[in-house]
Design a protein around this motif. Structure first.
Motif, PDB file in Angstrom:
ATOM      1  N   ALA A 103       0.829  -1.205   0.000  1.00 23.81           N
ATOM      2  CA  ALA A 103       0.000   0.000   0.000  1.00 23.81           C
ATOM      3  C   ALA A 103       0.863   1.256   0.000  1.00 23.81           C
ATOM      4  CB  ALA A 103      -0.930  -0.003   1.211  1.00 23.81           C
ATOM      5  N   VAL A 104       1.960   1.228   0.739  1.00 23.06           N
ATOM      6  CA  VAL A 104       2.864   2.379   0.770  1.00 23.06           C
ATOM      7  C   VAL A 104       3.467   2.610  -0.607  1.00 23.06           C
ATOM      8  CG1 VAL A 104       5.079   3.199   1.681  1.00 23.06           C
ATOM      9  CG2 VAL A 104       3.371   2.246   3.231  1.00 23.06           C
ATOM     10  N   ILE A 105       3.883   1.540  -1.273  1.00 26.14           N
ATOM     11  CA  ILE A 105       4.479   1.677  -2.606  1.00 26.14           C
ATOM     12  C   ILE A 105       3.454   2.211  -3.605  1.00 26.14           C
ATOM     13  CG2 ILE A 105       5.418   0.359  -4.549  1.00 26.14           C
ATOM     14  CD1 ILE A 105       6.858  -1.375  -2.441  1.00 26.14           C
ATOM     15  N   VAL A 106       2.240   1.696  -3.547  1.00 26.18           N
ATOM     16  CA  VAL A 106       1.186   2.186  -4.442  1.00 26.18           C
ATOM     17  C   VAL A 106       0.912   3.662  -4.170  1.00 26.18           C
ATOM     18  CG1 VAL A 106      -1.268   1.988  -4.997  1.00 26.18           C
ATOM     19  CG2 VAL A 106       0.145  -0.056  -4.867  1.00 26.18           C
ATOM     20  N   CYS A 107       0.868   4.065  -2.911  1.00 22.96           N
ATOM     21  CA  CYS A 107       0.647   5.482  -2.568  1.00 22.96           C
ATOM     22  C   CYS A 107       1.784   6.364  -3.085  1.00 22.96           C
ATOM     23  CB  CYS A 107       0.486   5.649  -1.060  1.00 22.96           C
ATOM     24  SG  CYS A 107      -1.068   5.003  -0.431  1.00 22.96           S
ATOM     25  N   LEU A 108       3.010   5.877  -2.973  1.00 25.69           N
ATOM     26  CA  LEU A 108       4.139   6.658  -3.489  1.00 25.69           C
ATOM     27  C   LEU A 108       4.045   6.829  -5.003  1.00 25.69           C
ATOM     28  CD1 LEU A 108       7.094   5.220  -1.380  1.00 25.69           C
ATOM     29  CD2 LEU A 108       6.120   7.515  -1.243  1.00 25.69           C
ATOM     30  N   TRP A 109       3.689   5.753  -5.724  1.00 24.03           N
ATOM     31  CA  TRP A 109       3.528   5.849  -7.169  1.00 24.03           C
ATOM     32  C   TRP A 109       2.385   6.797  -7.525  1.00 24.03           C
ATOM     33  CZ3 TRP A 109       6.738   4.844 -10.909  1.00 24.03           C
ATOM     34  CH2 TRP A 109       7.717   3.886 -10.747  1.00 24.03           C
ATOM     35  N   LEU A 110       1.288   6.730  -6.785  1.00 25.81           N
ATOM     36  CA  LEU A 110       0.167   7.645  -7.047  1.00 25.81           C
ATOM     37  C   LEU A 110       0.580   9.093  -6.809  1.00 25.81           C
ATOM     38  CD1 LEU A 110      -2.881   5.719  -5.560  1.00 25.81           C
ATOM     39  CD2 LEU A 110      -2.461   6.275  -7.959  1.00 25.81           C
ATOM     40  N   ALA A 111       1.308   9.329  -5.720  1.00 25.67           N
ATOM     41  CA  ALA A 111       1.773  10.690  -5.430  1.00 25.67           C
ATOM     42  C   ALA A 111       2.692  11.191  -6.540  1.00 25.67           C
ATOM     43  CB  ALA A 111       2.492  10.720  -4.085  1.00 25.67           C
ATOM     44  N   LEU A 112       3.575  10.336  -7.018  1.00 23.38           N
ATOM     45  CA  LEU A 112       4.464  10.711  -8.116  1.00 23.38           C
ATOM     46  C   LEU A 112       3.669  10.989  -9.390  1.00 23.38           C
ATOM     47  CD1 LEU A 112       7.380  11.070  -9.142  1.00 23.38           C
ATOM     48  CD2 LEU A 112       7.360   8.641  -9.700  1.00 23.38           C
ATOM     49  N   ALA A 113       2.670  10.175  -9.672  1.00 26.16           N
ATOM     50  CA  ALA A 113       1.838  10.378 -10.867  1.00 26.16           C
ATOM     51  C   ALA A 113       1.055  11.686 -10.768  1.00 26.16           C
ATOM     52  CB  ALA A 113       0.889   9.201 -11.057  1.00 26.16           C
ATOM     53  N   ILE A 114       0.516  11.983  -9.595  1.00 28.49           N
ATOM     54  CA  ILE A 114      -0.223  13.248  -9.403  1.00 28.49           C
ATOM     55  C   ILE A 114       0.711  14.430  -9.571  1.00 28.49           C
ATOM     56  CG2 ILE A 114      -1.429  14.643  -7.672  1.00 28.49           C
ATOM     57  CD1 ILE A 114      -2.639  11.956  -6.659  1.00 28.49           C
ATOM     58  N   TRP A 115       1.882  14.348  -8.982  1.00 26.15           N
ATOM     59  CA  TRP A 115       2.860  15.432  -9.101  1.00 26.15           C
ATOM     60  C   TRP A 115       3.249  15.656 -10.565  1.00 26.15           C
ATOM     61  CZ3 TRP A 115       7.982  15.319 -10.754  1.00 26.15           C
ATOM     62  CH2 TRP A 115       8.707  16.473 -10.529  1.00 26.15           C
ATOM     63  N   ALA A 116       3.539  14.551 -11.260  1.00 24.68           N
ATOM     64  CA  ALA A 116       3.934  14.662 -12.673  1.00 24.68           C
ATOM     65  C   ALA A 116       2.774  15.195 -13.514  1.00 24.68           C
ATOM     66  CB  ALA A 116       4.391  13.301 -13.197  1.00 24.68           C
ATOM     67  N   GLY A 117       1.560  14.733 -13.223  1.00 23.50           N
ATOM     68  CA  GLY A 117       0.396  15.213 -13.955  1.00 23.50           C
ATOM     69  C   GLY A 117       0.162  16.701 -13.766  1.00 23.50           C
TER      70      GLY A 117
END
Length: 126
Positions: A103-117
């Motif tokens: 869950a932590v890894i998925v949250c980190l990827w989501l945060a990175l995707a939101i930031w990049a978006g």
């Protein structure tokens, strides 16, 4: 051929565990620690750079990026740091899969995707 591939996969798995331990060693150089963190996170991440459902390319990123990253970090880490990490990894009990870590890894990827978006949208608007 198959026994060689199985042995290679086991070595990769062991080396990922060694890097996860070595990146916490204060005697490891900062660049090696940062690269080790990236390689370990990518290897353990459920999200790939190129999705696995894309024929050939989806599997090539795992077959090329992870071993290449391991090779680079193992070359950058001092031998004494790797020796201590290998000893700790050999003495450690086998790890179980953790849903919290996933869950932590998925949250980190989501945060990175939101930031990049957000940054991509800002670039497109200007």
């Amino acid at each position: 051929m198959l026994p060689r591939l199985v042995a290679w996969a086991r070595r990769l798995k062991r080396d990922i565990a060694v890097l996860a331990i070595a990146l916490r060693d204060p005697q490891a150089p900062l660049v090696a620690r940062l690269l080790a963190a990236i390689v370990v996170a990518y290897a353990l991440s459920p999200i790939d750079l190129i999705p696995d459902f894309i024929p050939v390319l989806g599997l090539l990123d795992d077959l090329i990026l992870v071993p290449a990253g391991l090779w680079l970090v193992l070359r950058l880490m001092p031998d004494e740091v790797l020796a201590r990490a290998r000893d700790k990894a050999a003495a450690a009990p086998p790890c179980k899969r953790s849903r919290i870590a996933g869950a932590v890894i998925v949250c980190l990827w989501l945060a990175l995707a939101i930031w990049a978006g957000r940054h991509l949208l800002l670039l497109l608007r200007s």
